[in-house]
Design an enzyme around this catalytic site. Sequence first.
Site, mmCIF file in Angstrom:
data_model
loop_
_atom_site.group_PDB
_atom_site.id
_atom_site.type_symbol
_atom_site.label_atom_id
_atom_site.label_comp_id
_atom_site.label_asym_id
_atom_site.label_seq_id
_atom_site.Cartn_x
_atom_site.Cartn_y
_atom_site.Cartn_z
ATOM 1 C CE LYS A 33 0.887 1.456 4.380
ATOM 2 N NZ LYS A 33 1.605 2.671 4.704
ATOM 3 N N GLY B 219 7.647 1.433 4.652
ATOM 4 C CA GLY B 219 6.448 2.281 4.686
ATOM 5 C C GLY B 219 5.398 1.837 3.688
ATOM 6 C CB ALA C 132 1.537 -2.131 4.567
ATOM 7 N N GLY C 133 4.677 -4.066 4.001
ATOM 8 C CA GLY C 133 5.089 -5.408 3.571
ATOM 9 C C GLY C 133 4.806 -6.459 4.646
ATOM 10 N N GLY C 134 5.138 -6.151 5.901
ATOM 11 C CA GLY C 134 4.882 -7.100 6.993
ATOM 12 C C GLY C 134 3.392 -7.335 7.165
ATOM 13 C CB SER C 135 0.488 -5.028 7.090
ATOM 14 O OG SER C 135 0.995 -4.229 8.132
ATOM 15 C CB ALA C 136 1.532 -7.448 2.384
ATOM 16 C CG ASP D 96 -0.518 0.012 7.914
ATOM 17 O OD1 ASP D 96 -1.374 0.883 8.174
ATOM 18 O OD2 ASP D 96 0.693 0.263 7.790
HETATM 19 O O1 C5P Z 1 -0.038 -1.060 14.438
HETATM 20 P P1 C5P Z 1 1.411 -1.213 14.110
HETATM 21 O O2 C5P Z 1 2.027 -2.384 14.812
HETATM 22 O O3 C5P Z 1 1.711 -1.186 12.669
HETATM 23 O O4 C5P Z 1 2.097 0.083 14.715
HETATM 24 C C1 C5P Z 1 3.489 0.144 14.900
HETATM 25 C C2 C5P Z 1 3.790 1.379 15.744
HETATM 26 O O5 C5P Z 1 3.527 2.572 14.995
HETATM 27 C C3 C5P Z 1 2.942 1.514 16.983
HETATM 28 O O6 C5P Z 1 3.497 0.811 18.063
HETATM 29 C C4 C5P Z 1 2.972 3.013 17.226
HETATM 30 O O7 C5P Z 1 4.195 3.394 17.809
HETATM 31 C C5 C5P Z 1 2.986 3.563 15.804
HETATM 32 N N1 C5P Z 1 1.628 3.918 15.322
HETATM 33 C C6 C5P Z 1 1.005 5.035 15.852
HETATM 34 N N2 C5P Z 1 -0.233 5.381 15.403
HETATM 35 C C7 C5P Z 1 -0.851 4.654 14.461
HETATM 36 C C8 C5P Z 1 -0.233 3.504 13.906
HETATM 37 C C9 C5P Z 1 1.027 3.180 14.363
HETATM 38 O O8 C5P Z 1 1.567 5.724 16.712
HETATM 39 N N3 C5P Z 1 -2.058 5.023 14.040
#
Ligand code: C5P
Length: 320
Positions: free
Chosen positions: A22, A114, A116-120, A152
């Site tokens: 993404k 940035g 979202a490869g891990g999310s994919a 993501d």
């Molecule tokens: O949800 P995810 O594991 O991808 O988020 C990784 C880190 O990015 C979170 O621990 C947080 O520090 C930050 N984050 C945030 N606000 C969001 C998404 C992510 O602060 N909306």
Amino acid sequence: MGVRNPSSPVVSQRIHVRVPAKINLALCVGSRRVDGFHDLSTVFHAVSLWDDVVAVGRRDGRITLTMSGEGSELLPCDETNLAVRAALLLREQAGEPGLGADLRIEKRVPLAGGMAGGSADAAGALVACARLWGLDVPPGELLALGAQLGSDVPFSLLGGNALGRGRGERLHPLAGAVPLHWVVAAAPDGLSTPAVYRRFDELTAHDGLVPDSGVPTDLIAALESGDPREVAPLLRNDLQAAAVDLHPGLAATLDAGLAVGALAGIVSGSGPTCVFLCADERHAGAVAGGLSSARGVRAVQRVTGPVPGPCAAALPVARV
Ligand code: C5P
């Protein structure tokens, strides 16, 4: 969720899922919440750069992972990997501890880029294992499982264009089927998402700025028009200043893209990958050519968006 056919010989199946990366056409970041996340309004856009996930059934209840491709040598394949966590979470929800799978992932999406490869990969593991194990998971339930894994992941399950709110996990699909042409410039290294958000907090506090997570309605309207020249001036990433601050070479990459004629350039999500919007396919070819020798750019790719989200397909049965 229920096991539709618990007696099915799942070990004889091979399920293939392709999951797109993404980019965020707008990333409007609000204040840090008490849970540490930031409230967002973001316009997600799935692009034609995919990781492939293949799941093969195992009789012994183990879940294993092997990875190849882009940056895979830097990733753990144990239970800290988001794809393995996804499979474990799905199995736990199904209440079937005997379900096992060998997961194989071919990566193309830049690591910690940035996009979202891990999310994919997590989304691919959810979709592949649900099909492999014959689980009847309603779409809403799958999205809720995705949200437990990462902000993501729900969008990685959905694809297309979508407005993300909350921490990015509350999705509203958006129109905009006309393909947009992009050039993706990957950096030689990655950025940590939490570190970029932390820097965002520091920079906004230092500059006395009030974070604004309002919905970018102008961009959404432009996206529906499908005209890249309308979309270009409305691209917005509130994390960009923080990403550039942590990775100063990105400023030169963004300048280089504009110098070779891109309509607009923006850091993708928390970076450091930069994406450049082009007028059409030919223009994207010219921009990609111009950027390929730019300093600080590791690899350049042309992609289009939006593309659909993941969908599982059974591969010819492997002999096991
Ligand atoms: O949800 P995810 O594991 O991808 O988020 C990784 C880190 O990015 C979170 O621990 C947080 O520090 C930050 N984050 C945030 N606000 C969001 C998404 C992510 O602060 N909306």
